[in-house]
Design a protein around this motif. Structure first.
Motif, mmCIF file in Angstrom:
data_model
loop_
_atom_site.group_PDB
_atom_site.id
_atom_site.type_symbol
_atom_site.label_atom_id
_atom_site.label_comp_id
_atom_site.label_asym_id
_atom_site.label_seq_id
_atom_site.Cartn_x
_atom_site.Cartn_y
_atom_site.Cartn_z
ATOM 1 N N ILE A 5 25.133 97.189 -0.751
ATOM 2 C CA ILE A 5 25.531 96.872 0.617
ATOM 3 C C ILE A 5 24.312 97.067 1.510
ATOM 4 C CG2 ILE A 5 27.046 97.463 2.542
ATOM 5 C CD1 ILE A 5 28.564 96.269 0.221
ATOM 6 N N LYS A 6 23.913 96.018 2.180
ATOM 7 C CA LYS A 6 22.750 96.063 3.066
ATOM 8 C C LYS A 6 23.098 95.328 4.355
ATOM 9 C CE LYS A 6 19.309 95.897 -0.682
ATOM 10 N NZ LYS A 6 19.859 97.032 -1.301
ATOM 11 N N TYR A 7 22.344 95.600 5.398
ATOM 12 C CA TYR A 7 22.556 94.899 6.667
ATOM 13 C C TYR A 7 22.038 93.474 6.535
ATOM 14 C CZ TYR A 7 22.296 93.572 11.538
ATOM 15 O OH TYR A 7 22.453 92.909 12.721
ATOM 16 N N CYS A 8 22.843 92.513 6.977
ATOM 17 C CA CYS A 8 22.438 91.108 6.985
ATOM 18 C C CYS A 8 22.168 90.696 8.421
ATOM 19 C CB CYS A 8 23.532 90.232 6.381
ATOM 20 S SG CYS A 8 23.102 88.471 6.419
ATOM 21 N N TYR A 9 20.960 90.225 8.667
ATOM 22 C CA TYR A 9 20.536 89.817 10.001
ATOM 23 C C TYR A 9 21.371 88.653 10.528
ATOM 24 C CZ TYR A 9 17.505 88.013 13.684
ATOM 25 O OH TYR A 9 17.015 87.570 14.878
ATOM 26 N N MET A 42 19.796 88.497 -1.905
ATOM 27 C CA MET A 42 20.545 87.453 -1.212
ATOM 28 C C MET A 42 21.881 88.009 -0.738
ATOM 29 S SD MET A 42 22.088 83.867 -2.623
ATOM 30 C CE MET A 42 23.580 84.635 -3.223
ATOM 31 N N CYS A 43 22.248 87.702 0.501
ATOM 32 C CA CYS A 43 23.548 88.089 1.038
ATOM 33 C C CYS A 43 24.633 87.289 0.322
ATOM 34 C CB CYS A 43 23.599 87.829 2.546
ATOM 35 S SG CYS A 43 25.200 88.226 3.287
ATOM 36 N N ASN A 50 21.584 84.376 3.017
ATOM 37 C CA ASN A 50 20.337 84.775 3.672
ATOM 38 C C ASN A 50 19.534 85.686 2.743
ATOM 39 O OD1 ASN A 50 18.527 85.067 5.925
ATOM 40 N ND2 ASN A 50 19.331 87.127 6.167
ATOM 41 N N ILE A 51 18.213 85.619 2.832
ATOM 42 C CA ILE A 51 17.327 86.432 1.994
ATOM 43 C C ILE A 51 16.719 87.560 2.815
ATOM 44 C CG2 ILE A 51 15.198 86.412 0.659
ATOM 45 C CD1 ILE A 51 15.764 83.540 -0.047
ATOM 46 N N ARG A 52 16.631 88.746 2.192
ATOM 47 C CA ARG A 52 15.962 89.893 2.794
ATOM 48 C C ARG A 52 15.332 90.713 1.675
ATOM 49 N NH1 ARG A 52 18.937 94.755 5.094
ATOM 50 N NH2 ARG A 52 17.113 95.708 4.216
ATOM 51 N N THR A 53 14.459 91.646 2.046
ATOM 52 C CA THR A 53 13.917 92.583 1.062
ATOM 53 C C THR A 53 14.713 93.868 1.166
ATOM 54 O OG1 THR A 53 12.309 93.604 2.530
ATOM 55 C CG2 THR A 53 11.602 91.615 1.368
ATOM 56 N N GLY A 54 14.373 94.834 0.326
ATOM 57 C CA GLY A 54 15.048 96.118 0.391
ATOM 58 C C GLY A 54 14.756 96.877 1.668
ATOM 59 N N HIS A 58 14.707 91.218 8.162
ATOM 60 C CA HIS A 58 14.397 89.902 8.744
ATOM 61 C C HIS A 58 12.959 89.516 8.372
ATOM 62 C CE1 HIS A 58 14.554 87.231 12.618
ATOM 63 N NE2 HIS A 58 14.478 86.543 11.523
ATOM 64 N N PRO A 59 12.711 89.246 7.066
ATOM 65 C CA PRO A 59 11.341 88.977 6.638
ATOM 66 C C PRO A 59 10.808 87.590 6.975
ATOM 67 C CG PRO A 59 12.798 88.824 4.767
ATOM 68 C CD PRO A 59 13.635 89.266 5.944
ATOM 69 N N PHE A 60 11.682 86.649 7.280
ATOM 70 C CA PHE A 60 11.250 85.277 7.551
ATOM 71 C C PHE A 60 11.769 84.815 8.911
ATOM 72 C CE2 PHE A 60 11.831 85.476 2.884
ATOM 73 C CZ PHE A 60 10.515 85.312 2.508
ATOM 74 N N ASP A 61 10.919 84.085 9.627
ATOM 75 C CA ASP A 61 11.327 83.504 10.902
ATOM 76 C C ASP A 61 10.856 82.058 10.901
ATOM 77 O OD1 ASP A 61 12.342 83.180 13.425
ATOM 78 O OD2 ASP A 61 10.617 84.069 14.438
#
Length: 70
Positions: A5-9, A42-43, A50-54, A58-61
């Motif tokens: 479980i991680k925060y999704c931007y 991946m969420c 959406n993709i994020r790292t650990g 918000h690694p990509f804009d």
């Protein structure tokens, strides 16, 4: 917070995430030009992907979303 479980931007909420699969890793390497994409998740929320790292939520804009499998 339970594992996975991680925060999704993009969802603006804590959501389940999973590591990328082999084909998804290959796609992200091609998309970003990065040599190592093993630290991305991946969420799994419906219609998000959406993709994020650990560590970086918000690694990509703009955000990068894994395409649906064929």
């Amino acid at each position: 917070m339970p594992s996975g479980i991680k925060y999704c931007y993009t969802c603006d909420a804590d959501e389940p995430h999973r590591p990328l699969t082999g084909p998804e890793n290959a796609w992200l390497k091609n998309r970003t030009g990065q040599k190592n994409v093993d630290g991305y998740f991946m969420c799994e929320a419906p219609k998000c992907r959406n993709i994020r790292t650990g560590f970086d939520k918000h690694p990509f804009d703009p955000v990068i979303r894994v395409p649906l499998p064929d």
